[in-house]
Design a protein around this motif. Structure first.
Motif, PDB file in Angstrom:
ATOM      1  N   VAL A  35     -10.175   6.324  -4.118  1.00  0.00           N
ATOM      2  CA  VAL A  35      -8.934   6.957  -4.206  1.00  0.00           C
ATOM      3  C   VAL A  35      -8.973   8.228  -3.175  1.00  0.00           C
ATOM      4  O   VAL A  35      -7.943   8.618  -2.458  1.00  0.00           O
ATOM      5  CB  VAL A  35      -8.825   7.480  -5.619  1.00  0.00           C
ATOM      6  N   THR A  60      11.186   6.933  -4.488  1.00  0.00           N
ATOM      7  CA  THR A  60      10.288   7.326  -3.767  1.00  0.00           C
ATOM      8  C   THR A  60      10.262   8.279  -2.816  1.00  0.00           C
ATOM      9  O   THR A  60       9.608   9.355  -2.809  1.00  0.00           O
ATOM     10  CB  THR A  60       9.543   5.911  -2.717  1.00  0.00           C
ATOM     11  N   TYR A 110       0.944   3.370   4.429  1.00  0.00           N
ATOM     12  CA  TYR A 110       2.158   3.085   3.665  1.00  0.00           C
ATOM     13  C   TYR A 110       2.688   1.676   3.865  1.00  0.00           C
ATOM     14  O   TYR A 110       2.615   1.039   5.246  1.00  0.00           O
ATOM     15  CB  TYR A 110       3.180   4.012   4.201  1.00  0.00           C
ATOM     16  N   ALA A 122       0.809  -1.300   0.047  1.00  0.00           N
ATOM     17  CA  ALA A 122       0.100   0.081   0.042  1.00  0.00           C
ATOM     18  C   ALA A 122       1.068   1.290  -0.111  1.00  0.00           C
ATOM     19  O   ALA A 122       1.870   1.131   0.607  1.00  0.00           O
ATOM     20  CB  ALA A 122      -0.953  -0.251   1.216  1.00  0.00           C
ATOM     21  N   TRP A 123       0.562   2.438  -0.647  1.00  0.00           N
ATOM     22  CA  TRP A 123       1.026   3.417  -0.543  1.00  0.00           C
ATOM     23  C   TRP A 123      -0.043   4.610  -0.822  1.00  0.00           C
ATOM     24  O   TRP A 123      -0.096   4.846  -2.002  1.00  0.00           O
ATOM     25  CB  TRP A 123       2.324   3.555  -1.640  1.00  0.00           C
ATOM     26  N   ASN A 124      -0.611   5.004   0.277  1.00  0.00           N
ATOM     27  CA  ASN A 124      -1.768   5.799   0.008  1.00  0.00           C
ATOM     28  C   ASN A 124      -2.036   6.941   0.886  1.00  0.00           C
ATOM     29  O   ASN A 124      -2.191   7.099   1.982  1.00  0.00           O
ATOM     30  CB  ASN A 124      -3.254   5.034   0.033  1.00  0.00           C
ATOM     31  N   HIS A 160       3.346  10.397   6.718  1.00  0.00           N
ATOM     32  CA  HIS A 160       3.989  10.363   5.204  1.00  0.00           C
ATOM     33  C   HIS A 160       5.503  10.545   5.500  1.00  0.00           C
ATOM     34  O   HIS A 160       6.273   9.783   4.917  1.00  0.00           O
ATOM     35  CB  HIS A 160       3.291  11.400   4.595  1.00  0.00           C
ATOM     36  N   HIS A 215       3.819   2.526  -7.565  1.00  0.00           N
ATOM     37  CA  HIS A 215       3.909   1.801  -5.989  1.00  0.00           C
ATOM     38  C   HIS A 215       3.068   0.313  -6.343  1.00  0.00           C
ATOM     39  O   HIS A 215       2.350  -0.217  -5.826  1.00  0.00           O
ATOM     40  CB  HIS A 215       3.348   2.399  -4.808  1.00  0.00           C
ATOM     41  N   ASP A 216       3.627  -0.331  -7.464  1.00  0.00           N
ATOM     42  CA  ASP A 216       3.288  -1.737  -7.561  1.00  0.00           C
ATOM     43  C   ASP A 216       4.173  -2.752  -7.702  1.00  0.00           C
ATOM     44  O   ASP A 216       5.432  -2.389  -7.903  1.00  0.00           O
ATOM     45  CB  ASP A 216       2.309  -1.607  -8.970  1.00  0.00           C
ATOM     46  N   ASN A 249      -3.042   7.162  -4.225  1.00  0.00           N
ATOM     47  CA  ASN A 249      -2.896   5.859  -4.611  1.00  0.00           C
ATOM     48  C   ASN A 249      -3.293   5.621  -5.922  1.00  0.00           C
ATOM     49  O   ASN A 249      -4.378   5.210  -5.998  1.00  0.00           O
ATOM     50  CB  ASN A 249      -3.151   4.899  -3.351  1.00  0.00           C
ATOM     51  N   TRP A 250      -2.710   5.738  -6.933  1.00  0.00           N
ATOM     52  CA  TRP A 250      -3.221   5.502  -8.382  1.00  0.00           C
ATOM     53  C   TRP A 250      -3.843   4.343  -8.641  1.00  0.00           C
ATOM     54  O   TRP A 250      -3.067   3.190  -8.432  1.00  0.00           O
ATOM     55  CB  TRP A 250      -2.049   5.813  -9.432  1.00  0.00           C
TER      56      TRP A 250
END
Lengths: 328, 349
Positions: B187, A278, A78, A70-72, A291, A262-263, B194-195
């Motif tokens: 989102v 990043t 995160y 996750a990176w949201n 963050h 972020h995949d 977070n795309w």
């Protein structure tokens, strides 16, 4: 003045000089000890600061921080997994390609190249090391990635992409951005470091050793493989580690070509990210505590990865040295 | 507090003149600011002209909106600049006053073979579905329906977004969150999000997104207006809240600002996205300024406000030349009234 008193004063002078010398020695010793400990202190201070600032992220996400993709920033959730994997994969690609190429360059320069060609090639390799990484990034983005996408990538996809086991590694849209291209740009960036070190250590192999081997009928390859490489293994591994260190931490060039997603994908052609990219992307606009803390935690992880890699290298060197000791 | 702006200025100026001869400290020769990189070209162009006229220099560090907010919170600069406005709660907590200084538009930039700039039109929900990865082909029915006359290729869509935290992303995702409930839920909006779609690409800065969009066939991204015009990028029109097709033009951005309800936006926390008005470009945003409400050095804050008052009035043509949209005069009047209301009165003495 009698001869005796002359001797006496000379002895006194010597004693004084000796005492002075000893004082200077002690001072010098003290200074170097301070410098050496200074490094340790700075290192310790960096770790402490990173730990303190990364703590909010670790306490909030726990061990899951290492395994989550996750990176949201919107929901403040995160995870470091995609960045860690991207860092390791790109650095691995770079090392896997740069080591044989650098070995070839160093071998050519020390053994095969005509004398007049050594200097120009040597200087060219060292010049590569002097180019700032942002230039590699821009070159990678505007020239190399498009070229790679248009001429190479779809060919690889069409051939290797259909193979059973390794196929998924090479599937994906031909956009020229991702782990593989980042790894290739890194390869070019670390070749000069590894090649220059290898050339320098190959150069110090005593000529008599090589001549003896040639005299016994060894080929060039056999001399390299059985005389030069074992003799210089410590230096060679040192050079590789230098390159690996740079590949792990390289920021700007990778940020430009890695694709910044972020995949985690199976394919080397898909956009990903690294720890350094990043941080470079998000640090300026990271306003909230989680963050910022997550980014600093990433920094700490990179620090640890580098440390582990160097420790492993040291361990490897010890093994090699022990092996040589037994042979001798 | 119902002086006209002019009398206020006259009083202010004469007071400053009278005091100037007594208190020498009142003459500030340099003001410092930091933040938004989007606003940097505008502020530096204003500063250049302003210094020639008044001798007052502006030292502006373009370190990003987040850095600008941090810098003004710690009071290391005279003002902070941000593209994402702070909420009223945050302003109160750090004793800051916020107001918009200029506007810009965010534009969907495309690379679709056979489609020329402005030929394609997209709606908010369709744009959201594309960026969510729900629409993956350029000849998908939803896009065809909006563009009946256009020959759309059977081509995979590659989504390009900003990889760095950015005010442009804030405006763009804010718009998508307003027009698509699914986007809002899954989102949300922010300077970085977070795309969702898989296989999308992140470019660093406007130039990074532009480079990818120009190069990757079948891609769609988003860029600032100035960047699109100056680099002649291919773009799509939008259907706005009023259901009208609009092109990204300065007049249409200004329409969004003029129709926005500034009066009921405490701390000017107002996003210009999805505003009413037949001509309003739906993805419009302002860039904001932050100054201390109770300045420790009132004369410095006053110098900042003087600078921006000059920008609002005499800096309009400079802004237009750089493809920024000056704030409408009605809004400027409101902002300058805010200054007198919300900033501690010591600075007006």
């Amino acid at each position: 003045m009698s001869a005796n008193s002359l001797f006496a004063s000379a002895a006194a002078l010597r004693a004084r000089r000796l005492a002075q010398g000893r004082r200077m020695d002690r001072l010098f010793r003290l200074a170097t000890v301070l410098f050496a400990w200074g490094v340790l202190l700075v290192l310790g201070a960096i770790i402490v600061v990173l730990l303190v600032q990364a703590w909010p992220a670790f306490s909030r996400f726990g061990f899951g921080f290492f395994t989550s993709t996750a990176w949201n920033p919107v929901t403040e959730n995160y995870g470091a997994a995609s960045s860690i994997l991207g860092t390791l994969v790109t650095a691995f690609i770079a090392i896997a390609l740069a080591v044989p190429i650098s070995f070839g360059i160093a071998l050519f320069l020390t053994e095969l190249s005509p004398r007049w060609l050594r200097r120009p090639i040597g200087i060219a390799v060292e010049l590569l090391a002097g180019i700032p990484s942002i230039i590699y990034g821009i070159w990678g983005l505007f020239i190399f990635a498009p070229w790679f996408a248009d001429n190479v990538q779809w060919r690889i996809s069409d051939t290797l992409g259909n193979l059973p086991a390794i196929g998924p590694l090479f599937q994906g849209p031909p956009i020229g951005l991702g782990w593989l291209v980042a790894g290739l740009v890194l390869t070019i960036m670390i070749i000069p470091f590894i090649a220059a070190v290898m050339r320098d250590v190959f150069d110090v192999v005593p000529t008599t050793l090589k001549e003896s081997a040639y005299a016994m009928g060894s080929t060039r390859w056999e001399v390299m493989r059985h005389i030069v490489l074992p003799y210089t293994s410590v230096g060679v591994i040192g050079g590789i580690m230098l390159g690996l260190g740079r590949a792990l931490g390289e920021t700007m060039a990778v940020t430009f070509v890695v694709g910044n997603a972020h995949d985690i994908h199976a394919s080397l052609f898909m956009p990903g990210n690294t720890i350094a990219s990043t941080i470079a992307n998000e640090f300026t606009e990271a306003t909230t505590v989680p963050h910022r803390s997550a980014l600093i935690a990433l920094g700490l992880i990179l620090f640890i990865i580098t440390f582990v890699v160097l420790a492993l290298a040291k361990f490897l060197l010890l093994q090699v040295e022990r092996g040589q000791g037994q042979k001798a | 507090m119902h002086f006209s702006r002019l009398t206020k200025f006259a009083t202010g100026a004469s007071l400053a003149f009278m005091l100037g001869s007594v208190a020498h400290a009142a003459s500030v020769k340099q003001i410092t600011g930091a933040g938004s990189s989007f606003a940097y070209p505008l502020y530096s162009a204003w500063a250049d002209q302003y210094a020639k006229q008044t001798g007052v220099q502006l030292n502006y560090q373009s370190i990003g909106s987040g850095g600008g907010i941090r810098a003004i919170k710690s009071r290391t600069v005279d003002f902070g600049a941000t593209d994402a406005p702070l909420k009223e709660k945050d302003l109160k907590k750090h004793s800051l006053v916020q107001f918009p200084t200029a506007m810009g538009g965010v534009i969907p930039t495309i690379n679709v073979p056979g489609v020329k700039p402005g030929q394609m039109v997209l709606s908010g929900p369709v744009l959201a579905d594309i960026f969510m990865g729900k629409i993956t082909q350029w000849n998908a029915p939803a896009i065809k329906q909006l563009n009946p006359g256009l020959n759309l290729p059977n081509m995979r869509i590659t989504v390009v977004h900003r990889s760095d935290g950015s005010g442009t992303t804030f405006i763009f995702t804010n718009y998508l969150a307003k027009v698509s409930p699914a986007w809002k839920k899954e989102v949300g909006f922010g300077k970085a999000v977070n795309w969702p779609s898989s296989g999308n690409v992140g470019g660093k800065g406007n130039e990074g997104v532009a480079a990818y969009v120009n190069r990757i066939r079948g891609s769609i991204g988003y860029n600032e207006y100035a960047y699109v015009t100056q680099n002649h990028m291919n773009y799509a029109d939008m259907i706005n809240r009023a259901g009208q097709r609009v092109a990204p033009t300065a007049a249409n951005f200004a329409s969004a600002a003029a129709n926005a309800d500034w009066k009921h936006a405490p701390g000017y926390y107002l996003m210009l996205t999805d505003q009413p008005g037949a001509k309003s470009w739906p993805i419009t945003g302002a860039t904001f300024l932050l100054v201390p409400a109770k300045p420790a050095q009132p004369e410095r804050t006053k110098a900042v406000l003087k600078f921006f008052d000059w920008g609002y009035t005499q800096g309009r043509s400079i802004a237009e030349k750089l493809d920024y949209i000056p704030m409408p005069e009605s809004v400027v009047k409101m902002i300058e009234a805010t200054w007198h209301q919300d900033i501690h009165p010591t600075i007006w003495k």
